[in-house]
Design an enzyme around this catalytic site. Structure first.
Site, PDB file in Angstrom:
ATOM      1  N   THR A 110       0.879   0.744   2.197  1.00 13.84           N
ATOM      2  CA  THR A 110       0.815  -0.709   2.339  1.00 13.84           C
ATOM      3  C   THR A 110       0.015  -1.338   1.209  1.00 13.84           C
ATOM      4  O   THR A 110       0.396  -2.378   0.648  1.00 13.84           O
ATOM      5  CB  THR A 110       0.213  -1.089   3.700  1.00 13.84           C
ATOM      6  OG1 THR A 110       1.055  -0.600   4.736  1.00 13.84           O
ATOM      7  CG2 THR A 110       0.083  -2.596   3.847  1.00 13.84           C
ATOM      8  N   SER A 117      -8.837  10.315  13.068  1.00  8.04           N
ATOM      9  CA  SER A 117      -8.761   9.562  11.821  1.00  8.04           C
ATOM     10  C   SER A 117      -8.432   8.101  12.081  1.00  8.04           C
ATOM     11  O   SER A 117      -9.099   7.190  11.572  1.00  8.04           O
ATOM     12  CB  SER A 117      -7.698  10.192  10.910  1.00  8.04           C
ATOM     13  OG  SER A 117      -7.478   9.406   9.762  1.00  8.04           O
ATOM     14  N   THR A 124       0.686  11.173  -0.422  1.00  5.93           N
ATOM     15  CA  THR A 124       1.867  12.029  -0.588  1.00  5.93           C
ATOM     16  C   THR A 124       3.164  11.245  -0.415  1.00  5.93           C
ATOM     17  O   THR A 124       4.240  11.818  -0.536  1.00  5.93           O
ATOM     18  CB  THR A 124       1.845  13.174   0.443  1.00  5.93           C
ATOM     19  OG1 THR A 124       1.805  12.611   1.772  1.00  5.93           O
ATOM     20  CG2 THR A 124       0.618  14.050   0.247  1.00  5.93           C
ATOM     21  N   SER A 125       3.100   9.953  -0.154  1.00  6.45           N
ATOM     22  CA  SER A 125       4.297   9.141   0.048  1.00  6.45           C
ATOM     23  C   SER A 125       4.581   8.303  -1.205  1.00  6.45           C
ATOM     24  O   SER A 125       3.737   8.191  -2.091  1.00  6.45           O
ATOM     25  CB  SER A 125       4.112   8.215   1.253  1.00  6.45           C
ATOM     26  OG  SER A 125       3.127   7.236   0.987  1.00  6.45           O
ATOM     27  N   LYS A 179       6.959  12.761  11.285  1.00  3.02           N
ATOM     28  CA  LYS A 179       5.825  13.593  11.694  1.00  3.02           C
ATOM     29  C   LYS A 179       6.000  14.101  13.120  1.00  3.02           C
ATOM     30  O   LYS A 179       5.622  15.225  13.447  1.00  3.02           O
ATOM     31  CB  LYS A 179       4.521  12.790  11.578  1.00  3.02           C
ATOM     32  CG  LYS A 179       4.039  12.554  10.168  1.00  3.02           C
ATOM     33  CD  LYS A 179       2.686  11.852  10.168  1.00  3.02           C
ATOM     34  CE  LYS A 179       2.178  11.639   8.745  1.00  3.02           C
ATOM     35  NZ  LYS A 179       0.861  10.969   8.729  1.00  3.02           N
ATOM     36  N   SER A 230      -4.330   1.982   3.485  1.00  4.11           N
ATOM     37  CA  SER A 230      -4.561   3.039   2.508  1.00  4.11           C
ATOM     38  C   SER A 230      -3.543   2.957   1.376  1.00  4.11           C
ATOM     39  O   SER A 230      -2.488   2.336   1.493  1.00  4.11           O
ATOM     40  CB  SER A 230      -4.450   4.408   3.182  1.00  4.11           C
ATOM     41  OG  SER A 230      -3.148   4.573   3.722  1.00  4.11           O
ATOM     42  N   ARG A 231      -3.888   3.603   0.273  1.00  2.14           N
ATOM     43  CA  ARG A 231      -2.915   3.842  -0.788  1.00  2.14           C
ATOM     44  C   ARG A 231      -2.160   5.136  -0.483  1.00  2.14           C
ATOM     45  O   ARG A 231      -2.617   5.964   0.303  1.00  2.14           O
ATOM     46  CB  ARG A 231      -3.616   3.968  -2.143  1.00  2.14           C
ATOM     47  CG  ARG A 231      -4.315   2.694  -2.613  1.00  2.14           C
ATOM     48  CD  ARG A 231      -4.865   2.895  -4.008  1.00  2.14           C
ATOM     49  NE  ARG A 231      -5.655   1.764  -4.460  1.00  2.14           N
ATOM     50  CZ  ARG A 231      -5.144   0.683  -5.039  1.00  2.14           C
ATOM     51  NH1 ARG A 231      -3.845   0.601  -5.209  1.00  2.14           N
ATOM     52  NH2 ARG A 231      -5.923  -0.299  -5.433  1.00  2.14           N
ATOM     53  N   ASP A 276      -2.029  18.197   9.698  1.00  2.00           N
ATOM     54  CA  ASP A 276      -2.122  16.877  10.314  1.00  2.00           C
ATOM     55  C   ASP A 276      -2.005  17.069  11.820  1.00  2.00           C
ATOM     56  O   ASP A 276      -1.067  16.604  12.456  1.00  2.00           O
ATOM     57  CB  ASP A 276      -1.006  15.953   9.787  1.00  2.00           C
ATOM     58  CG  ASP A 276      -1.304  14.481  10.083  1.00  2.00           C
ATOM     59  OD1 ASP A 276      -2.432  14.178  10.512  1.00  2.00           O
ATOM     60  OD2 ASP A 276      -0.401  13.654   9.893  1.00  2.00           O
TER      61      ASP A 276
END
Length: 526
Positions: free
Chosen positions: A224, A285, A219-220, A309, A215-216, A277
């Site tokens: 990768t 997910s 929120t970070s 987390k 994923s892009r 989350d």
């Protein structure tokens, strides 16, 4: 059916002679349509703002949430406006005639109401709900209600399996026609930590099939895919990726166009703004996407730390048990590793800085971050032991030999060339032009590093949108520092972003300096 459809569409176009207009608004994974309040169709059909409408043109059909406007500069009375997401989904040009009608309500709404009331849902209930979500039949309000109803403590472990299975079965499902197909995933929350970009070339060089779609960042400071994009193209047609994987045994690409578990992407668009989350939703997910991608074996990294987390070992063990139960029900072989998430992994936080760290590890550079190297080797070693010809305990040594011999670098270079190489020199990375340093206020020992704070500073500096922005960390927990010693350097492309990051670091720089006996060590189960 084929004979009557053009007649129906022609009739609809007669009833609603609207011209399509592209409205340049990013609605973040939601189809939004815009009608003028004085439009004849709006008054005749009794539309309401935020209701769902069905839009058809040229044999294509999408569902969208309706916004009503009073400004003809946005849409005129003879136009239907579509947001960027909706326009791309419909796939026709501006001014093309479109028909609009009220959408039928989702058939799964009664099941949603039962879940809101706290009832336990069946496997068929979850399948119906997820199908409607993937087809964009739910409004944002209904999506939010489902996410909140499934939040912490509201799903038992069988329901988590039902949700995971339903999400994995809607959309594309891949079959690589070989065994094993391996993958690696981290639940996230740790800056840097770009282990996938080292694990994939090591495992692929050994010969295991590892189709890694990532994923892009949402929120970070970088995902990768954002970091790999510094080195190569990541937004590639899926058929091309299939050819790359079969030729080179691996890839590192963005998964946004793959249509694997598409309901997950819709749910994430609601979960992230709400900062929800929950364990059940996290499991669904991750495992739904891995199952849909054709993976048979998955290595899962669960970092534990005060700003991760997962913040305690009991919580990590409980999450591991849930992952293992659902994975077994879905036919996935799962190996869960619990790792130290008390500080960033690697030095760089941000796409270019993280790419520098990865390439330095691959080239065995003397300034390569050892924590990133060692963690990647341990993860790669565990993945190599998915190979039935590798004995348990031998994986780390094999992974180290592949890295030290240069075979991992050769494999990474081959994957980069296949995906579309971009020039990059790890000794002269294209960092943003503006910077400042944060220094120690007093002498002492680094006793804690706040992952969340450093990630926020990197984002305020412009990462990941500005690839060269971010934070370059100079210290680790346990390091001795003296007053005035640089702790990290912040890079930004624009003056305002530099100022935002600087103000944030002045309020709290994220690094605690104290005494050696104040350090809390985590006893992780690697």
């Amino acid at each position: 059916m084929k004979k009557t459809r053009p007649v129906v569409e022609a009739l609809d176009d007669t009833l609603s002679p609207l011209k399509l207009k592209r409205v340049g608004i990013d609605t973040y994974r939601e189809n939004v349509a815009y009608l003028h309040r004085e439009c004849d169709l709006y008054r005749a059909e009794g539309f309401q703002a935020l209701s769902k409408v069905e839009i058809r043109a040229n044999g294509q059909r999408i569902l969208a949430s309706l916004n009503v406007v009073d400004d003809a500069a946005i849409v005129d009375c003879d136009q239907l406006g579509l947001s960027e997401d909706a326009y791309a989904s419909l796939g026709v040009e501006e001014d093309h005639p479109v028909s609009v009608s009220q959408a039928e309500p989702p058939t799964s709404i009664p099941a949603l109401h039962r879940k809101i009331a706290g009832e336990r849902l069946s496997r068929d209930d979850f399948r119906d709900i997820i199908r409607d979500i993937a087809e964009l039949r739910y409004s944002k309000i209904e999506l939010t209600a489902f996410v909140v109803a499934c939040d912490r403590g509201e799903l038992d472990r069988e329901e988590v399996f039902y949700l995971s299975d339903a999400m994995g079965r809607v959309g594309r499902r891949l079959d690589w026609h070989e065994h094993p197909v391996v993958d690696k995933h981290c639940i996230g929350g740790i800056p840097g930590n770009r282990t996938s970009m080292l694990v994939v070339p090591i495992v692929a060089a050994h010969g295991l099939l590892c189709p890694k779609t990532s994923s892009r960042a949402i929120t970070s400071p970088s995902g990768t895919a954002d970091t790999m994009e510094v080195l190569a193209n990541v937004d590639l047609p899926f058929d091309d990726l299939g050819d790359i994987v079969r030729t080179h045994r691996g890839c590192l690409a963005w998964g946004g166009t793959s249509q694997l578990s598409p309901a997950d992407d819709v749910l994430i668009s609601v979960e992230r703004p709400l900062s929800i989350d929950s364990p059940g939703q996290m499991v669904a997910s991750i495992l739904s996407k891995k199952s849909a991608a054709g993976s048979s074996h998955l290595l899962l990294d669960i970092p534990v730390g005060p700003n991760a987390k997962v913040r305690s070992m009991p919580e990590a063990r409980q999450l591991r048990k849930l992952f293992e139960f659902v994975a077994k029900c879905m036919g996935l072989t799962l190996d869960v590793v619990i790792t130290d998430g008390s500080q960033p992994v690697g030095r760089g936080i941000g796409p270019v800085l993280e790419a520098r760290d990865v390439m330095r590890v691959l080239t065995n550079h003397p300034e390569a971050p050892m924590d990133l190297r060692q963690k990647s080797l341990r993860l790669a070693g565990r993945m190599l032991e998915f190979d039935p010809d590798v004995r348990g305990g031998d994986g780390f040594g094999i992974a180290r030999d592949i890295l030290d011999s240069g075979r991992a670098l050769e494999k990474m270079q081959a994957i980069i060339r296949a995906q579309g190489e971009k020039p990059f020199d790890p000794d002269a990375p294209p960092l943003a032009s503006k910077s400042f340093e944060v220094v120690a206020a007093a002498e002492g020992v680094v006793t804690a590093i706040d992952n969340l704070k450093l990630a926020r500073i990197a984002r305020l500096a412009g990462a990941p949108k500005a690839a060269g922005a971010g934070v370059d960390v100079f210290v680790r927990i346990g390091d001795d520092v003296h007053a005035g010693q640089p702790l990290y350097r912040v890079y930004a492309a624009f003056r305002n972003e530099l100022a935002f990051a600087h103000r944030s670091s002045e309020r709290d720089n994220g690094i605690t300096i104290g005494r050696q006996d104040e350090i809390t060590r985590l006893n992780v189960e690697f």
